[in-house]
Write a protein that holds these residues in place. Structure first.
Motif, PDB file in Angstrom:
ATOM      1  N   GLY A  50       1.134  -1.368  -0.388  1.00  0.00           N
ATOM      2  CA  GLY A  50      -0.133   0.385  -0.300  1.00  0.00           C
ATOM      3  C   GLY A  50       0.935   0.833   0.009  1.00  0.00           C
ATOM      4  N   ALA A  51       0.188   2.121   0.109  1.00  0.00           N
ATOM      5  CA  ALA A  51       1.142   3.498  -0.410  1.00  0.00           C
ATOM      6  C   ALA A  51       1.230   4.199   1.118  1.00  0.00           C
ATOM      7  CB  ALA A  51       0.551   4.487  -1.371  1.00  0.00           C
ATOM      8  N   GLY A  52       0.267   3.246   2.361  1.00  0.00           N
ATOM      9  CA  GLY A  52       0.275   4.756   3.238  1.00  0.00           C
ATOM     10  C   GLY A  52      -0.518   5.429   3.888  1.00  0.00           C
ATOM     11  N   PRO A  53      -0.616   6.307   4.397  1.00  0.00           N
ATOM     12  CA  PRO A  53      -1.117   7.324   4.297  1.00  0.00           C
ATOM     13  C   PRO A  53      -1.438   8.627   3.225  1.00  0.00           C
ATOM     14  CG  PRO A  53       0.728   7.691   5.420  1.00  0.00           C
ATOM     15  CD  PRO A  53       0.633   6.302   5.561  1.00  0.00           C
ATOM     16  N   PHE A  54      -0.436   7.646   2.268  1.00  0.00           N
ATOM     17  CA  PHE A  54      -0.148   9.259   1.125  1.00  0.00           C
ATOM     18  C   PHE A  54      -1.712   8.517   0.297  1.00  0.00           C
ATOM     19  CE2 PHE A  54       3.724  10.902   2.669  1.00  0.00           C
ATOM     20  CZ  PHE A  54       3.279  12.028   1.946  1.00  0.00           C
ATOM     21  N   HIS A  55      -2.331   9.374  -0.517  1.00  0.00           N
ATOM     22  CA  HIS A  55      -3.146   8.780  -1.736  1.00  0.00           C
ATOM     23  C   HIS A  55      -1.985   8.675  -2.204  1.00  0.00           C
ATOM     24  CE1 HIS A  55      -7.844   9.882  -2.169  1.00  0.00           C
ATOM     25  NE2 HIS A  55      -7.481  10.510  -1.610  1.00  0.00           N
ATOM     26  N   ALA A  56      -3.123   7.649  -3.482  1.00  0.00           N
ATOM     27  CA  ALA A  56      -2.023   7.078  -4.448  1.00  0.00           C
ATOM     28  C   ALA A  56      -0.825   8.047  -5.874  1.00  0.00           C
ATOM     29  CB  ALA A  56      -3.323   5.789  -5.393  1.00  0.00           C
ATOM     30  N   ASP A  57      -2.745   9.333  -5.862  1.00  0.00           N
ATOM     31  CA  ASP A  57      -1.422  10.162  -7.139  1.00  0.00           C
ATOM     32  C   ASP A  57      -0.375  11.091  -5.659  1.00  0.00           C
ATOM     33  OD1 ASP A  57      -2.786  11.564  -5.431  1.00  0.00           O
ATOM     34  OD2 ASP A  57      -4.130  12.603  -6.498  1.00  0.00           O
ATOM     35  N   MET A  58      -0.175  10.731  -4.552  1.00  0.00           N
ATOM     36  CA  MET A  58       0.576  11.252  -3.806  1.00  0.00           C
ATOM     37  C   MET A  58       2.072  11.226  -4.159  1.00  0.00           C
ATOM     38  SD  MET A  58      -0.792  14.648  -2.603  1.00  0.00           S
ATOM     39  CE  MET A  58       0.431  14.888  -1.371  1.00  0.00           C
ATOM     40  N   SER A  59       2.016   9.457  -4.556  1.00  0.00           N
ATOM     41  CA  SER A  59       3.616   8.936  -4.015  1.00  0.00           C
ATOM     42  C   SER A  59       4.362   9.399  -5.146  1.00  0.00           C
ATOM     43  CB  SER A  59       2.301   7.638  -4.856  1.00  0.00           C
ATOM     44  OG  SER A  59       1.811   6.785  -3.622  1.00  0.00           O
ATOM     45  N   PRO A  60       4.333   9.834  -6.458  1.00  0.00           N
ATOM     46  CA  PRO A  60       5.031   9.955  -7.243  1.00  0.00           C
ATOM     47  C   PRO A  60       6.188  11.338  -6.464  1.00  0.00           C
ATOM     48  CG  PRO A  60       3.044   9.136  -7.778  1.00  0.00           C
ATOM     49  CD  PRO A  60       3.042   9.460  -7.130  1.00  0.00           C
ATOM     50  N   LEU A  61       5.288  12.340  -5.732  1.00  0.00           N
ATOM     51  CA  LEU A  61       5.577  13.233  -4.954  1.00  0.00           C
ATOM     52  C   LEU A  61       6.094  13.321  -3.547  1.00  0.00           C
ATOM     53  CD1 LEU A  61       5.703  16.651  -4.933  1.00  0.00           C
ATOM     54  CD2 LEU A  61       3.206  16.190  -3.766  1.00  0.00           C
ATOM     55  N   ALA A  62       6.124  12.050  -3.054  1.00  0.00           N
ATOM     56  CA  ALA A  62       6.415  11.689  -1.923  1.00  0.00           C
ATOM     57  C   ALA A  62       7.280  11.213  -2.117  1.00  0.00           C
ATOM     58  CB  ALA A  62       5.752  10.566  -1.206  1.00  0.00           C
ATOM     59  N   ARG A  63       7.497  10.172  -3.551  1.00  0.00           N
ATOM     60  CA  ARG A  63       9.554  10.047  -3.723  1.00  0.00           C
ATOM     61  C   ARG A  63       9.789  10.958  -3.981  1.00  0.00           C
ATOM     62  NH1 ARG A  63       6.126   5.555  -5.355  1.00  0.00           N
ATOM     63  NH2 ARG A  63       6.486   3.957  -4.754  1.00  0.00           N
ATOM     64  N   ARG A  64       9.648  11.888  -5.065  1.00  0.00           N
ATOM     65  CA  ARG A  64      10.514  13.231  -4.957  1.00  0.00           C
ATOM     66  C   ARG A  64      11.386  13.869  -4.067  1.00  0.00           C
ATOM     67  NH1 ARG A  64      14.288  14.686  -8.046  1.00  0.00           N
ATOM     68  NH2 ARG A  64      14.613  17.068  -8.917  1.00  0.00           N
ATOM     69  N   LEU A  65      10.003  14.148  -3.332  1.00  0.00           N
ATOM     70  CA  LEU A  65      10.920  15.245  -1.512  1.00  0.00           C
ATOM     71  C   LEU A  65      11.815  13.603  -1.385  1.00  0.00           C
ATOM     72  CD1 LEU A  65      10.040  17.432   0.529  1.00  0.00           C
ATOM     73  CD2 LEU A  65       8.138  15.598   1.248  1.00  0.00           C
ATOM     74  N   GLY A  66      11.380  12.697  -1.157  1.00  0.00           N
ATOM     75  CA  GLY A  66      12.179  11.847  -0.453  1.00  0.00           C
ATOM     76  C   GLY A  66      14.108  12.077  -1.534  1.00  0.00           C
ATOM     77  N   ALA A  67      13.508  11.820  -2.528  1.00  0.00           N
ATOM     78  CA  ALA A  67      15.256  11.999  -3.260  1.00  0.00           C
ATOM     79  C   ALA A  67      15.761  13.646  -3.293  1.00  0.00           C
ATOM     80  CB  ALA A  67      14.383  11.999  -4.544  1.00  0.00           C
ATOM     81  N   VAL A  68      14.493  14.742  -2.901  1.00  0.00           N
ATOM     82  CA  VAL A  68      15.966  15.718  -2.882  1.00  0.00           C
ATOM     83  C   VAL A  68      16.050  16.199  -1.446  1.00  0.00           C
ATOM     84  CG1 VAL A  68      14.719  18.264  -2.746  1.00  0.00           C
ATOM     85  CG2 VAL A  68      14.243  17.020  -4.625  1.00  0.00           C
ATOM     86  N   LEU A  69      15.291  15.424  -0.578  1.00  0.00           N
ATOM     87  CA  LEU A  69      16.030  16.291   0.663  1.00  0.00           C
ATOM     88  C   LEU A  69      17.002  14.654   1.027  1.00  0.00           C
ATOM     89  CD1 LEU A  69      12.419  15.368   2.562  1.00  0.00           C
ATOM     90  CD2 LEU A  69      14.389  17.728   3.011  1.00  0.00           C
ATOM     91  N   ASN A  70      17.103  13.880   0.359  1.00  0.00           N
ATOM     92  CA  ASN A  70      18.636  12.838  -0.188  1.00  0.00           C
ATOM     93  C   ASN A  70      19.659  13.799  -0.209  1.00  0.00           C
ATOM     94  OD1 ASN A  70      20.175  10.245   0.582  1.00  0.00           O
ATOM     95  ND2 ASN A  70      20.031   9.731  -1.161  1.00  0.00           N
ATOM     96  N   GLU A  71      19.641  13.985  -1.640  1.00  0.00           N
ATOM     97  CA  GLU A  71      20.651  15.091  -2.378  1.00  0.00           C
ATOM     98  C   GLU A  71      20.753  16.204  -1.074  1.00  0.00           C
ATOM     99  OE1 GLU A  71      22.262  14.508  -4.870  1.00  0.00           O
ATOM    100  OE2 GLU A  71      20.878  12.288  -4.596  1.00  0.00           O
ATOM    101  N   LEU A  72      20.104  16.735  -1.020  1.00  0.00           N
ATOM    102  CA  LEU A  72      20.184  18.377   0.526  1.00  0.00           C
ATOM    103  C   LEU A  72      21.194  17.266   1.515  1.00  0.00           C
ATOM    104  CD1 LEU A  72      19.802  21.004   1.281  1.00  0.00           C
ATOM    105  CD2 LEU A  72      17.142  20.205   2.353  1.00  0.00           C
ATOM    106  N   GLY A  73      20.799  16.659   1.476  1.00  0.00           N
ATOM    107  CA  GLY A  73      22.041  15.782   3.037  1.00  0.00           C
ATOM    108  C   GLY A  73      22.938  15.507   2.827  1.00  0.00           C
ATOM    109  N   ARG A  74      23.303  14.809   1.289  1.00  0.00           N
ATOM    110  CA  ARG A  74      24.366  14.301   0.408  1.00  0.00           C
ATOM    111  C   ARG A  74      25.461  16.043   0.582  1.00  0.00           C
ATOM    112  NH1 ARG A  74      25.073  10.196  -3.110  1.00  0.00           N
ATOM    113  NH2 ARG A  74      26.445  11.826  -4.491  1.00  0.00           N
TER     114      ARG A  74
END
Length: 125
Positions: free
Chosen positions: A1-25
């Motif tokens: 499942g996609a957790g608490p995110f709506h299915a259409d929010m999954s790409p946005l959550a993944r993008r946010l995670g990727a951006v935060l990971n790069e910022l952390g790097r």
């Protein structure tokens, strides 16, 4: 499942995670460990909400690099304090390793961070 995110929010959550990971790097390369740690924690949370195990693993590797760097800093500080005490300069023992050693010596090298990321990417394939 996609957790608490709506299915259409999954790409946005993944993008946010990727951006935060790069910022952390970015923060990790600069030796800004607390900022890097915060970014990696938030990135992990974002990937966890969409059940993205490969990206969670990637972020955990980066988070481990923060921990290893902190360990290096603490070890260098302890060794410096011991040296100062052995020389009889107890008053100098309070100077931290971060003040006495260039940050670049103790922070992970950029190629080390990239190598870990590449290894994680290989594991995802």
């Amino acid at each position: 499942g996609a957790g608490p995110f709506h299915a259409d929010m999954s790409p946005l959550a993944r993008r946010l995670g990727a951006v935060l990971n790069e910022l952390g790097r970015h923060h990790l390369r600069r030796g800004e460990l607390a900022k890097a740690e915060t970014c990696f924690k938030d990135s992990f949370t974002s990937f966890a909400h969409v059940d993205d195990a490969p990206n969670k693993a990637l972020v955990l590797i980066n988070f481990a690099t923060v921990s290893r760097t902190r360990s290096r800093l603490l070890r260098a500080e302890r060794e410096r304090a011991i040296e100062e005490m052995q020389r009889g300069g107890v008053q100098g023992a309070s100077t931290s390793a971060a003040e006495s050693s260039p940050r670049s010596e103790l922070a992970p090298r950029s190629d080390e961070i990239d190598e870990l990321a590449a290894a994680a990417q290989q594991q995802r394939r």
